[in-house]
Write a protein that holds these residues in place. Structure first.
Motif, PDB file in Angstrom:
ATOM      1  N   ILE A  64      45.650  48.258  74.297  1.00  0.00           N
ATOM      2  CA  ILE A  64      46.925  48.506  73.604  1.00  0.00           C
ATOM      3  C   ILE A  64      47.447  47.402  73.535  1.00  0.00           C
ATOM      4  O   ILE A  64      48.166  46.770  72.326  1.00  0.00           O
ATOM      5  CB  ILE A  64      47.725  49.351  73.942  1.00  0.00           C
ATOM      6  CG1 ILE A  64      46.814  50.694  74.152  1.00  0.00           C
ATOM      7  CG2 ILE A  64      48.755  49.788  73.133  1.00  0.00           C
ATOM      8  CD1 ILE A  64      47.535  52.107  74.916  1.00  0.00           C
ATOM      9  N   GLY A  65      47.634  46.401  74.684  1.00  0.00           N
ATOM     10  CA  GLY A  65      48.184  45.176  74.818  1.00  0.00           C
ATOM     11  C   GLY A  65      47.749  44.321  73.679  1.00  0.00           C
ATOM     12  O   GLY A  65      48.456  43.654  73.010  1.00  0.00           O
ATOM     13  N   THR A  72      49.046  44.994  70.357  1.00  0.00           N
ATOM     14  CA  THR A  72      50.555  44.545  70.192  1.00  0.00           C
ATOM     15  C   THR A  72      50.555  43.237  70.164  1.00  0.00           C
ATOM     16  O   THR A  72      51.531  42.769  69.243  1.00  0.00           O
ATOM     17  CB  THR A  72      51.248  45.377  71.470  1.00  0.00           C
ATOM     18  OG1 THR A  72      51.001  46.687  71.414  1.00  0.00           O
ATOM     19  CG2 THR A  72      52.669  45.049  71.240  1.00  0.00           C
ATOM     20  N   HIS A 104      55.789  45.944  78.489  1.00  0.00           N
ATOM     21  CA  HIS A 104      55.003  45.652  79.843  1.00  0.00           C
ATOM     22  C   HIS A 104      53.689  46.944  79.650  1.00  0.00           C
ATOM     23  O   HIS A 104      54.247  48.121  79.588  1.00  0.00           O
ATOM     24  CB  HIS A 104      56.183  46.317  80.798  1.00  0.00           C
ATOM     25  CG  HIS A 104      55.502  46.478  82.314  1.00  0.00           C
ATOM     26  ND1 HIS A 104      54.605  45.803  82.796  1.00  0.00           N
ATOM     27  CD2 HIS A 104      55.858  47.329  83.231  1.00  0.00           C
ATOM     28  CE1 HIS A 104      54.246  45.944  83.954  1.00  0.00           C
ATOM     29  NE2 HIS A 104      55.197  46.918  84.318  1.00  0.00           N
ATOM     30  N   PHE A 105      52.504  46.382  79.717  1.00  0.00           N
ATOM     31  CA  PHE A 105      51.313  47.370  79.872  1.00  0.00           C
ATOM     32  C   PHE A 105      50.709  47.367  80.975  1.00  0.00           C
ATOM     33  O   PHE A 105      49.914  48.331  81.258  1.00  0.00           O
ATOM     34  CB  PHE A 105      50.374  46.946  78.659  1.00  0.00           C
ATOM     35  CG  PHE A 105      50.823  46.964  77.097  1.00  0.00           C
ATOM     36  CD1 PHE A 105      50.978  48.433  76.600  1.00  0.00           C
ATOM     37  CD2 PHE A 105      51.537  46.100  76.630  1.00  0.00           C
ATOM     38  CE1 PHE A 105      51.222  48.660  75.452  1.00  0.00           C
ATOM     39  CE2 PHE A 105      51.967  46.263  75.117  1.00  0.00           C
ATOM     40  CZ  PHE A 105      51.736  47.569  74.643  1.00  0.00           C
ATOM     41  N   SER A 155      44.912  52.672  85.187  1.00  0.00           N
ATOM     42  CA  SER A 155      45.204  53.763  84.369  1.00  0.00           C
ATOM     43  C   SER A 155      44.136  54.786  84.430  1.00  0.00           C
ATOM     44  O   SER A 155      44.290  55.833  83.551  1.00  0.00           O
ATOM     45  CB  SER A 155      45.497  53.651  82.901  1.00  0.00           C
ATOM     46  OG  SER A 155      44.390  52.868  82.393  1.00  0.00           O
ATOM     47  N   SER A 188      55.387  50.691  78.553  1.00  0.00           N
ATOM     48  CA  SER A 188      54.121  51.544  78.101  1.00  0.00           C
ATOM     49  C   SER A 188      53.893  52.607  79.107  1.00  0.00           C
ATOM     50  O   SER A 188      53.353  52.355  80.172  1.00  0.00           O
ATOM     51  CB  SER A 188      52.878  50.783  77.830  1.00  0.00           C
ATOM     52  OG  SER A 188      51.879  51.275  77.506  1.00  0.00           O
ATOM     53  N   THR A 199      53.563  57.048  79.926  1.00  0.00           N
ATOM     54  CA  THR A 199      52.368  58.065  79.596  1.00  0.00           C
ATOM     55  C   THR A 199      52.889  59.390  79.548  1.00  0.00           C
ATOM     56  O   THR A 199      53.828  59.561  80.328  1.00  0.00           O
ATOM     57  CB  THR A 199      51.246  57.869  80.457  1.00  0.00           C
ATOM     58  OG1 THR A 199      50.403  59.066  80.308  1.00  0.00           O
ATOM     59  CG2 THR A 199      52.040  58.066  82.074  1.00  0.00           C
ATOM     60  N   LYS A 256      53.596  56.047  87.079  1.00  0.00           N
ATOM     61  CA  LYS A 256      54.185  55.756  85.684  1.00  0.00           C
ATOM     62  C   LYS A 256      55.711  56.437  85.887  1.00  0.00           C
ATOM     63  O   LYS A 256      56.564  55.443  85.432  1.00  0.00           O
ATOM     64  CB  LYS A 256      53.536  56.309  84.535  1.00  0.00           C
ATOM     65  CG  LYS A 256      52.426  55.427  84.334  1.00  0.00           C
ATOM     66  CD  LYS A 256      52.574  54.107  83.619  1.00  0.00           C
ATOM     67  CE  LYS A 256      51.314  53.532  83.046  1.00  0.00           C
ATOM     68  NZ  LYS A 256      51.657  52.530  82.101  1.00  0.00           N
ATOM     69  N   HIS A 303      55.943  50.014  69.864  1.00  0.00           N
ATOM     70  CA  HIS A 303      56.337  49.154  70.743  1.00  0.00           C
ATOM     71  C   HIS A 303      57.166  48.110  70.442  1.00  0.00           C
ATOM     72  O   HIS A 303      58.364  47.920  70.796  1.00  0.00           O
ATOM     73  CB  HIS A 303      55.379  48.395  71.735  1.00  0.00           C
ATOM     74  CG  HIS A 303      54.472  49.451  72.572  1.00  0.00           C
ATOM     75  ND1 HIS A 303      53.858  50.359  72.141  1.00  0.00           N
ATOM     76  CD2 HIS A 303      54.887  49.521  73.961  1.00  0.00           C
ATOM     77  CE1 HIS A 303      53.301  51.296  73.285  1.00  0.00           C
ATOM     78  NE2 HIS A 303      54.064  50.643  74.220  1.00  0.00           N
TER      79      HIS A 303
END
Length: 328
Positions: A12-13, A16, A71-72, A76, A114, A116, A144, A232
């Motif tokens: 995802i980062g 982005t 911030h990613f 996870s 980011s 969850t 998280k 984001h």
């Protein structure tokens, strides 16, 4: 002024980062490349290193004019978090603490986190909204939630304004076909199904077909990764405009079943994709969908990829062109 993206070489980062670059933003990335890929960065200034390295973060903030952070960076994997929770607390929670302290020292007062939807745990109702109870059922979700709370207290004490974004399943790939999803190990349904289509797996396991849903399989929220990137950036711009700290859910509003994902993947790929029904996994809710009404109203965010087919099509374009991921 630049945007610092932590974990910017991740799935995802990296999307982005690409979206920020498309908008003409200056981008700085910090990533230890443990799960991220340098090849996934379409631009920006990369600092290879760990978020827990205080000296590195101080150098990043001193060498660049940072006006906001996305911030990613985090571990996870739900299963791993249950067998090695210490790893998750040290990397996720302590890493965020080091980041916040560096931001405070540098006078940077905006962060988009980011988070969850795992912060909710077993849902009390569907769709889930931001005012529902948060009671994580795994260590990943718990870390998280701890990160969210810590960020909020840094707002109270130091005026660091923040937005936390909660969502379930990112999916799909960039429209350019240059970046996509490459995890080791892979745990997400759509790439696992496409691995079967590519002949890398014999079949896809379906964990139970006797749930109280229309086709008996679990229903989950899938959001295109580019829509997540857009959310984001919208959140960061809201903070730039003086918006207050907030939490937003991101969801497609309907959800798709495991069987639907497999059927659409068969249509898109033209491959058979054998499926095998196996016993349910403990703790799998029948339906997990997040309401994104607040994000739609306050951020002006509307998913461009609301249907499952274009999400799978973009994922297939990436995986079929990169069957072994990045640089392998």
């Amino acid at each position: 002024m630049a945007v610092l993206v932590t974990g910017g070489a991740g799935y995802i980062g990296s999307h982005t980062v690409a979206a920020l670059l498309d908008k003409g933003e200056e981008v700085v990335v910090v990533d230890n490349l443990y799960q991220g890929h340098k090849e996934a960065l379409l631009g920006g200034k990369l600092y290879k290193g760990d978020l827990r390295d205080e000296a590195l973060l101080d150098r990043i903030f001193s060498e660049n004019e940072i006006d906001g952070v996305i911030h990613f960076a985090a571990n996870s994997l739900v299963g791993e978090s249950m067998t090695n929770p210490g790893k998750y607390y040290h990397n996720n929670v302590y890493g965020t603490l080091v980041l916040l302290e560096a931001m405070k020292k540098a006078g940077v007062s905006r962060i988009v986190f980011s988070s969850t939807a795992a912060t909710y745990g077993e849902p009390e109702k569907v769709p889930i909204d931001e005012y529902d109870r948060t009671k994580p059922t795994n260590a990943y979700g718990e870390t998280k939630l701890a990160m969210e709370k810590m960020i909020s207290w840094f707002d109270v004490a130091h005026g660091i304004k923040n937005v936390s974004l909660r969502y379930f399943n990112a999916a799909g790939a960039h429209e350019s076909g240059k970046i996509g999803e490459d995890h080791t190990p892979e745990s997400h349904l759509i790439p696992l199904v496409l691995q079967v289509a590519l002949g890398q797996r014999e079949f896809i396991s379906v964990f139970g077909d006797d749930y109280p849903t229309e086709d008996g399989t679990c229903i989950r929220d899938y959001i295109h990764v580019s829509d997540l990137a857009d959310a984001h950036i919208r959140a960061l711009n809201r903070l730039r405009e003086g918006g207050e700290s907030a939490v937003y859910n991101l969801g497609n509003g309907t959800g798709f079943s495991v069987k639907q994902v497999i059927d659409v993947s068969r249509e898109v790929t033209g491959r058979e994709i054998p499926a095998k029904i196996v016993p349910r996994r403990s703790g799998d809710p029948a339906v997990l969908i997040a309401s994104s009404e607040r994000a739609r109203t306050e951020l002006g965010w509307t998913p461009k990829f609301a249907d499952l087919r274009p999400i799978v099509e973009s994922a297939w374009a990436w995986h079929s062109a990169h069957p072994d991921g990045y640089g392998k």
